[in-house]
Scaffold this active site. Structure first.
Site, PDB file in Angstrom:
ATOM      1  N   GLU A 111       0.086  -1.940   0.654  1.00  0.00           N
ATOM      2  CA  GLU A 111       1.077  -1.487  -0.328  1.00  0.00           C
ATOM      3  C   GLU A 111       0.418  -1.012  -1.628  1.00  0.00           C
ATOM      4  OE1 GLU A 111       4.874  -3.586  -0.249  1.00  0.00           O
ATOM      5  OE2 GLU A 111       4.227  -4.662   1.536  1.00  0.00           O
ATOM      6  N   ASP A 128      14.506  -4.331   1.746  1.00  0.00           N
ATOM      7  CA  ASP A 128      13.113  -4.763   1.754  1.00  0.00           C
ATOM      8  C   ASP A 128      13.008  -6.037   0.908  1.00  0.00           C
ATOM      9  OD1 ASP A 128      10.362  -4.855   2.158  1.00  0.00           O
ATOM     10  OD2 ASP A 128      10.078  -2.722   1.777  1.00  0.00           O
TER      11      ASP A 128
END
Length: 629
Positions: free
Chosen positions: A516, A310
């Site tokens: 997020e 990521d």
């Protein structure tokens, strides 16, 4: 950014194909008639360590250039959330940028094309005028894997319209706690639904051939499909209290039965890449977990695509981040990560990885495994044959056909949670011919709120000038009888409502956009003045409340005063789909894919738990029949 005129594309390709033909040497890896395995072996036999490490490096477009691609032999470029060539960039501007980077890659010694990736998590969501589909939480509520596959195919075309061949989607997290800021990226709390929705992968990549070997990546060659990425491996939706990037405390059996099943189906569907999660499993960072990445994913499940980190995922192996980057690189690559989303400090990454290889801390076999996997995907997708994007698909971006598909998805995703005090006195569907109706609430006329996070900007936006679309208010006005007066008051007083002789009210409230960690919430309330709008309106007149949210939110104290309640999730740009069902042109069919709690003190609470006492259970959803008004 230098524009590349169409006539230059042929020149670029001829440079690519002719560079190695001066000595009339036959390059097996450039011959599309050769089997992929033979092409990989031939190319790798010619590669230096520098060229191999370059393939493992993915950098952000803001630090990329044709010169950087050439000098550092970079294998991949990405757009982070909201990272665009120019504001409101056209598809042509995107294509020119991608091709400019590709020019640098094609002019290297071996001419290995780079692969460009983007987060297309509900349509090509960074791009102005793209169709924005409902977020996964809504798609799960449709219970319609075939619809989701069609959305994958439409998304692939809209991404290819901008010259991009790789998407960081789908997210196949199993969100077990709505306090998690990424819960809307999850199709369901129930692993079986997540498994079914991996049907989006053949939509994105193409239908896998029946004779394909398990675990081998598949992308239908040509310009209509994209490389998909199942994320985030593994357990990202199970963290304690839903805290993003936190620890998932669960035994191996629990990990396999709840969080892993989506990966089985993704691999069966030929997914080409898998992204590792920021989170930890029982205290071990996933980015450093050799047993789960190499041991289980590669060796047990026989996954043969590439594993990607990521964003700055290696930096996060240590706490504080980046405190010992050399150690992070060692652990991440050793664990089995093949491509590293750096995204900015690529010289630091390259020099650290090179030192580890030269010092034999990382064996050459590990580097070769990574590069073989990356090249396998590039060959499989036809990138060597079609490295340069053309403009033949630009008309696909935001096309009417895709907007109709998104509108269908909105209709099917809406969940009717309450409809009148009893079955024989329903509030919905609403009459189109009412003389005067009130529309209220902060979310009724706000396209940005309707789309949520990961829309144009990483965190999403407020307002109606972010991109093209239809707000719910606009859709209501378009749907009702021309003689019906529609009055919009964002937060009206009770006195005003009572004195205006409205037939009924539609209240649209919900969460503000987030993505997020910014979306992590311990209280799960809707944005002010949402509750006071509900109280004022529903205390004064018959009302239907539409909740725009990425997850279940606190509603219990207010449900009694509502005549009808609809969970619309984050529907995207096509608000007309909401009006279609509200006024009875179509019936309500959606079912909840997550448990709707009474109070946050019950969390985490999932179907099957001993303390299960929901406001609305998993799988709940009232239905209506279409009517003729």
């Amino acid at each position: 950014m230098a524009n590349i005129p169409m006539y230059c594309l042929a020149t670029l390709l001829s440079i690519y194909w002719c560079t190695t033909m001066t000595n009339a040497e036959y390059m097996k890896y450039k011959d599309p008639k050769q089997p992929i395995g033979a092409r990989i072996r031939d190319l790798m036999s010619r590669m230096t360590v520098e060229e191999k490490i370059g393939q493992m490096t993915q950098i952000e477009r803001s630090v990329a250039s044709s010169e950087v691609m050439n000098k550092y032999l970079i294998g991949s470029v990405l757009s982070g959330g909201g990272s665009v060539p120019t504001e409101k960039a056209s598809p042509e501007t995107w294509i020119n940028m991608v091709n400019e980077f590709q020019k640098g890659s094609l002019s290297t010694r071996l001419g290995i094309p780079m692969i460009y990736g983007i987060d297309a998590v509900h349509g090509n969501n960074n791009v102005y005028k793209a169709t924005i589909f409902p977020h996964n939480v809504g798609l799960g509520a449709t219970r319609d894997p075939e619809l989701v596959k069609r959305i994958g195919a439409a998304t692939a075309l809209e991404v290819r319209a901008t010259g991009i061949p790789y998407v960081f989607a789908p997210c196949i997290a199993v969100c077990r706690d709505p306090r998690w800021g990424r819960c809307y990226e999850s199709y369901s709390e129930e692993p079986k639904i997540v498994q079914e929705m991996t049907s989006i992968i053949p939509g994105l990549q193409g239908e896998i051939p029946s004779n394909s070997r398990k675990g081998v990546p598949f992308v239908k060659a040509g310009q209509n499909k994209v490389v998909a990425c199942a994320k985030h491996y593994v357990g990202d939706g199970g963290t304690t209290k839903g805290i993003n990037e936190n620890n998932t405390a669960i035994n191996f059996h629990g990990l396999l039965s709840i969080h892993m099943p989506g990966y089985y189906n993704a691999i069966i569907n030929g997914v080409s890449t898998i992204m590792v999660s920021y989170s930890s499993w029982n205290g071990v960072k996933m980015h450093a977990n050799y047993n789960l990445i190499t041991g289980f994913l590669k060796n047990t499940l026989k996954f043969r695509g590439f594993v990607i980190s990521d964003w700055q995922g290696l930096d996060r192996i240590t706490s504080p981040q980046h405190v010992d980057y050399s150690k992070s690189v060692l652990e991440g690559i050793h664990a089995g990560i093949d491509m590293v989303m750096v995204p900015y400090n690529y010289t630091e990454f390259i020099s650290n990885l090179t030192s580890h290889v030269k010092a034999n801390h990382i064996p050459m076999s590990r580097i070769d495994d990574a590069v073989k996997r990356i090249l396998r995907v590039k060959f499989q997708m036809g990138l060597f044959e079609h490295p340069v994007a053309d403009k033949s698909l630009t008309h696909q971006l935001g096309s009417q056909e895709h907007r109709e598909l998104a509108r269908e998805a909105v209709r099917k995703s809406l969940v009717l949670l309450k409809n009148g005090e009893s079955a024989d006195k329903p509030m919905l569907p609403l009459s189109k011919k009412a003389p005067k109706i009130l529309v209220a609430g902060s979310h009724a006329d706000n396209l940005g709120y309707q789309c949520g996070g990961w829309t144009i900007q990483w965190q999403g936006l407020s307002g109606n000038n972010l991109t093209q679309g239809t707000t719910i208010l606009k859709a209501i006005k378009k749907t009702v009888d021309p003689k019906t007066e529609v009055v919009y008051e964002e937060n009206p007083e009770s006195k005003y409502i009572k004195s205006n002789k409205f037939s009924y009210a539609i209240v649209v409230v919900g969460e503000h956009p987030y993505a997020e960690t910014s979306g992590d919430s311990l209280n799960l309330t809707i944005a002010d003045p949402g509750y006071s709008t509900i109280t004022n309106v529903c205390g004064s007149i018959k009302c239907v409340v539409i909740v725009i949210s990425g997850r279940p939110v606190v509603l219990k104290p207010y449900v009694a005063m509502m005549d009808a309640l609809v969970a619309a999730w984050l529907p995207g740009t096509e608000g007309q789909g909401v009006a279609d069902v509200l006024f009875g042109d179509y019936g309500f069919t959606g079912k909840t894919t997550r448990t709707w709690f009474k109070t946050v003190d019950q969390l985490p609470m999932n179907v099957g738990d001993p303390h299960y006492d929901p406001l609305f259970p998993f799988g709940f959803g009232l239905t209506t029949k279409p009517t003729k008004d």
